[in-house]
Design a protein around this motif. Sequence first.
Motif, PDB file in Angstrom:
ATOM      1  N   ALA A 210      22.201  39.077  65.452  1.00  0.00           N
ATOM      2  CA  ALA A 210      21.935  39.929  64.289  1.00  0.00           C
ATOM      3  C   ALA A 210      22.225  41.388  64.607  1.00  0.00           C
ATOM      4  O   ALA A 210      22.792  42.117  63.791  1.00  0.00           O
ATOM      5  CB  ALA A 210      20.485  39.761  63.837  1.00  0.00           C
TER       6      ALA A 210
ATOM      7  N   THR B 178      20.966  32.194  55.892  1.00  0.00           N
ATOM      8  CA  THR B 178      22.141  32.861  55.342  1.00  0.00           C
ATOM      9  C   THR B 178      23.238  32.859  56.392  1.00  0.00           C
ATOM     10  O   THR B 178      22.960  32.722  57.590  1.00  0.00           O
ATOM     11  CB  THR B 178      21.803  34.312  54.922  1.00  0.00           C
TER      12      THR B 178
ATOM     13  N   TRP C  47      24.855  38.136  56.293  1.00  0.00           N
ATOM     14  CA  TRP C  47      23.922  38.994  57.038  1.00  0.00           C
ATOM     15  C   TRP C  47      24.573  40.335  57.367  1.00  0.00           C
ATOM     16  O   TRP C  47      23.970  41.392  57.219  1.00  0.00           O
ATOM     17  CB  TRP C  47      23.473  38.286  58.309  1.00  0.00           C
TER      18      TRP C  47
ATOM     19  N   ASN D 227      23.432  44.214  56.193  1.00  0.00           N
ATOM     20  CA  ASN D 227      22.773  45.033  57.206  1.00  0.00           C
ATOM     21  C   ASN D 227      23.652  46.107  57.855  1.00  0.00           C
ATOM     22  O   ASN D 227      23.187  46.819  58.732  1.00  0.00           O
ATOM     23  CB  ASN D 227      22.201  44.123  58.297  1.00  0.00           C
TER      24      ASN D 227
END
Length: 323
Positions: free
Chosen positions: A278, A313, A318, A322
């Motif tokens: 992430a 997701t 993502w 973000n």
Amino acid sequence: MGADALSDVLRTVRLTGAIFFNCSARAPWVAEQPPRELILPRILPGAEHLIAYHVVTEGRCFGNIVGQEPIAVEAGEVIVFTKGDPHVMSSSPGMRADPGAPGTFDAATGTQLPFTIDYGGDGPTPTRFVCGFLACDAQPFNPLLENLPSVIKVGDVQNRDPGWLGQFIRFATMESANKRAGGESVLARLSELMFIEVVRRHLETLPPEQTGWLAGLRDPFVGKALSAMHGAPAQNWTIEELAKQVGLSRSVLAERFTDLVGIPPMQYLAKWRMQIAAGLLSGGSANMATVAAEIGYASEAAFSRAFKKMLGTSPSVWRRRNI
């Protein structure tokens, strides 16, 4: 191969010092922080999580999450609100601020950091304290935040803390008073170091029966397993290989890890890999194949399936949300 898991988490969740206040108050006085969703966009737009702290440098006061019991805080102590909850700092317990009054952020607008704020009436004894905020990522997996209490108070009133925390108080006071060039960056870094010291002291005071990620760090076997996984997250770890690394049997490590951390080792590794992914996706520069390889997936397709299964997701969605 091992890594300092606490440092790794703090680096990966992008702990960042932000706005900073130098406060002077005479009784009666009260200051209240509104909900984090109202102030976080004004401090660090785009950040996910807010941590607030107050270091008392002179006098004493009280701090509490709204609706909870007040905690006395004296010179040489720091109180940290790790979840960014609405809270009150005041000269006496039980006080609340006027919701219609101008806020601290309104008073500070347009001035150079650190902001200087005066509170209260004409009481004879001043209380002085420095306040600051930190931001970090909370999603998809921040094991530190998930295992910290909502409020931590540390310090050494008798000796005015001769250790690192005392040094922070002295440096923060000096930087706040002088407003030298580069002071904003200095105070931000000091805030980050202060928070790390608070976490370390909290870790040292955990009772033997405590469970959770921090308790796992302290355990000689589970801590070693955490260090191994954080040191080489892309490695094809198995419970057998981890057990060999830490010197326990497979079953004993699995049970010990799960009892302390709350999830099995391989599930922890999967969640931590997605936290790393992430962060790489939010950075915007790494392509999917690079991100997949960075956390140990043989193909972009396998990584995408695992990411969507855990986070609900796709990695591309993502990233768009973000960046």
